[in-house]
Motif scaffolding. Structure first.
Motif, short mmCIF file in Angstrom:
data_model
loop_
_atom_site.label_atom_id
_atom_site.label_comp_id
_atom_site.label_asym_id
_atom_site.label_seq_id
_atom_site.Cartn_x
_atom_site.Cartn_y
_atom_site.Cartn_z
N ALA A 19 47.41 19.83 47.05
CA ALA A 19 46.37 20.87 47.00
C ALA A 19 45.86 21.22 48.40
N ALA A 20 45.71 20.20 49.25
CA ALA A 20 45.24 20.45 50.62
C ALA A 20 46.27 21.24 51.42
N LEU A 21 47.57 20.89 51.23
CA LEU A 21 48.62 21.62 51.94
C LEU A 21 48.68 23.08 51.49
N GLU A 22 48.55 23.31 50.18
CA GLU A 22 48.57 24.69 49.68
C GLU A 22 47.37 25.48 50.21
N THR A 23 46.22 24.88 50.17
CA THR A 23 45.01 25.57 50.67
C THR A 23 45.14 25.85 52.16
N LEU A 24 45.66 24.91 52.92
CA LEU A 24 45.84 25.11 54.35
C LEU A 24 46.84 26.23 54.63
N ALA A 25 47.88 26.33 53.80
CA ALA A 25 48.85 27.41 53.97
C ALA A 25 48.22 28.76 53.69
N VAL A 26 47.37 28.87 52.68
CA VAL A 26 46.69 30.13 52.38
C VAL A 26 45.78 30.54 53.54
N VAL A 27 45.05 29.58 54.06
CA VAL A 27 44.16 29.89 55.19
C VAL A 27 44.98 30.33 56.40
N ALA A 28 46.11 29.65 56.66
CA ALA A 28 46.91 29.97 57.85
C ALA A 28 47.47 31.38 57.78
N TYR A 29 47.91 31.82 56.59
CA TYR A 29 48.57 33.13 56.49
C TYR A 29 47.59 34.26 56.17
N LYS A 30 46.42 33.95 55.64
CA LYS A 30 45.48 34.99 55.25
C LYS A 30 44.20 35.00 56.11
N GLN A 31 44.13 34.20 57.12
CA GLN A 31 42.89 34.08 57.90
C GLN A 31 42.53 35.39 58.62
N PRO A 32 41.24 35.65 58.77
CA PRO A 32 40.12 34.91 58.17
C PRO A 32 39.97 35.25 56.70
N VAL A 33 39.62 34.26 55.89
CA VAL A 33 39.59 34.41 54.45
C VAL A 33 38.41 33.63 53.89
N THR A 34 37.87 34.13 52.77
CA THR A 34 36.74 33.46 52.11
C THR A 34 37.25 32.43 51.11
N ARG A 35 36.33 31.55 50.66
CA ARG A 35 36.71 30.54 49.69
C ARG A 35 37.06 31.17 48.32
N SER A 36 36.32 32.24 48.00
CA SER A 36 36.63 32.89 46.72
C SER A 36 38.02 33.51 46.75
N ARG A 37 38.41 34.05 47.87
CA ARG A 37 39.76 34.62 47.99
C ARG A 37 40.81 33.53 47.90
N ILE A 38 40.58 32.38 48.51
CA ILE A 38 41.53 31.27 48.43
C ILE A 38 41.65 30.78 47.00
N SER A 39 40.51 30.65 46.31
CA SER A 39 40.54 30.20 44.91
C SER A 39 41.27 31.20 44.03
N ALA A 40 41.10 32.51 44.32
CA ALA A 40 41.80 33.52 43.53
C ALA A 40 43.30 33.44 43.74
#
Length: 316
Positions: free
Chosen positions: A225-246
């Motif tokens: 879960a941490a690796l997936e979340t980190l990948a979303v942040v890396a490719y979509k930054q800057p990004v909000t938590r709601s966007r990551i959860s979506a």
């Protein structure tokens, strides 16, 4: 004697009294003789019109003026004569003083006087520091390799140049030369630019051996879960938590806090529309992956489904 007779007697004496300056000079006595004691005792300062009757003595006044010198200013022909007689010595003395003050030049008057030379102002001398000795290529190469072996994070060229007291351009050229030499020699490590600096890394072809050495008997530090979340942040930054959860389909608040604690993700402001916090990767993330910027991340297009945009819009 009655009181009336006493008053008449005193009146007669007062009428018969003559001031000392009006009395006739006794024989054998001159005006220069000091007055008798009885005259001083009975003498009173004149008042009223009697003052104008005091005889003037120009000769005596002039003599006193000569004794006093410059303290009593004189007027008239007598004063001009004294000034002419006394100016000769004064002028000579003044010329002598002027000669001493003007470096020996006298008798030229105020217009011809040479002013005394003033001392020159002190000048502050600033001593420039001695330039650092220039290192030869072999010594510079060895110094850079020694520093790079002990650093725990990428170090910038400017920092290396400051430590070694060498021009930054020369340090950068030597780092490129060292990196090319490691690659040409086939070493198991390489010198690579990452996170705005330089650091030694193991080569990708030996990653399996390094992984077995580092991770043998140890658990993976980051969960899936941490690796997936980190990948979303890396490719979509800057990004909000709601966007990551979506994007992930699950709540990721706890995972975000873990990544922030590990120093891999950080806050970078807030979204203007909603005011939600924005997140991005840190320099430590680039350092761990051996990247210089996030632009060096591998593209995701080959790994995404064709309808990824439709899925993204549906989750909003």
């Amino acid at each position: 004697m009655s009181n009336e007779e006493s008053r008449n007697s005193l009146a007669d004496q007062a009428a018969a009294w003559v001031p000392p300056w009006q009395r006739p000079t006794p024989p054998g006595k001159t005006d220069d003789d000091p007055p008798h004691q009885e005259d001083l005792e009975t003498e009173t300062p004149p008042e009223g019109p009697e003052v104008s009757k005091i005889p003037q003595d120009p000769a005596g006044a002039a003599a006193e003026a000569e004794d006093l010198g410059d303290a009593v200013p004189l007027e008239g022909p007598r004063a001009s004569k004294i000034a002419q007689d006394g100016d000769v010595g004064d002028a000579a003395g003044a010329d002598s003083d002027a000669a001493d003050a003007n470096g020996g030049v006298a008798g030229e008057g105020a217009a011809g006087r040479v002013p005394k030379k003033q001392p020159a102002a002190r000048r502050r001398v600033v001593v420039a520091p001695e330039p650092a000795p220039e290192l030869d290529d072999a010594e510079l190469r060895g110094a850079l390799e020694a520093i790079l072996l002990v650093v725990d994070e990428p170090v910038a060229e400017a920092t290396l140049a400051e430590v070694l007291e060498q021009p930054p351009a020369r340090v950068g050229a030597m780092l490129d030369q060292i990196a090319a030499g490691y690659t040409a020699s086939g070493y198991g490590f390489e010198l690579r630019r990452a996170a705005g600096g330089w650091r030694l890394y193991t080569r990708p072809e030996y990653a399996g051996y390094v992984e077995r050495f580092v991770l043998e008997g140890q658990s993976v530090r980051l969960t899936q879960a941490a690796l997936e979340t980190l990948a979303v942040v890396a490719y979509k930054q800057p990004v909000t938590r709601s966007r990551i959860s979506a994007i992930r389909g699950v709540n990721c608040d706890g995972v975000i806090r873990t990544l922030v604690t590990r120093g891999l993700v950080e806050e970078c402001g807030s979204e203007p529309e909603s005011g939600a916090f924005l997140y991005r990767t840190t320099t430590l993330f680039l350092e761990k992956l051996g990247l210089n910027t996030v632009d060096e991340l591998p593209p995701l297009a080959p790994f995404l489904p064709d309808d990824v945009e439709e899925l993204s819009d549906a989750t909003r």
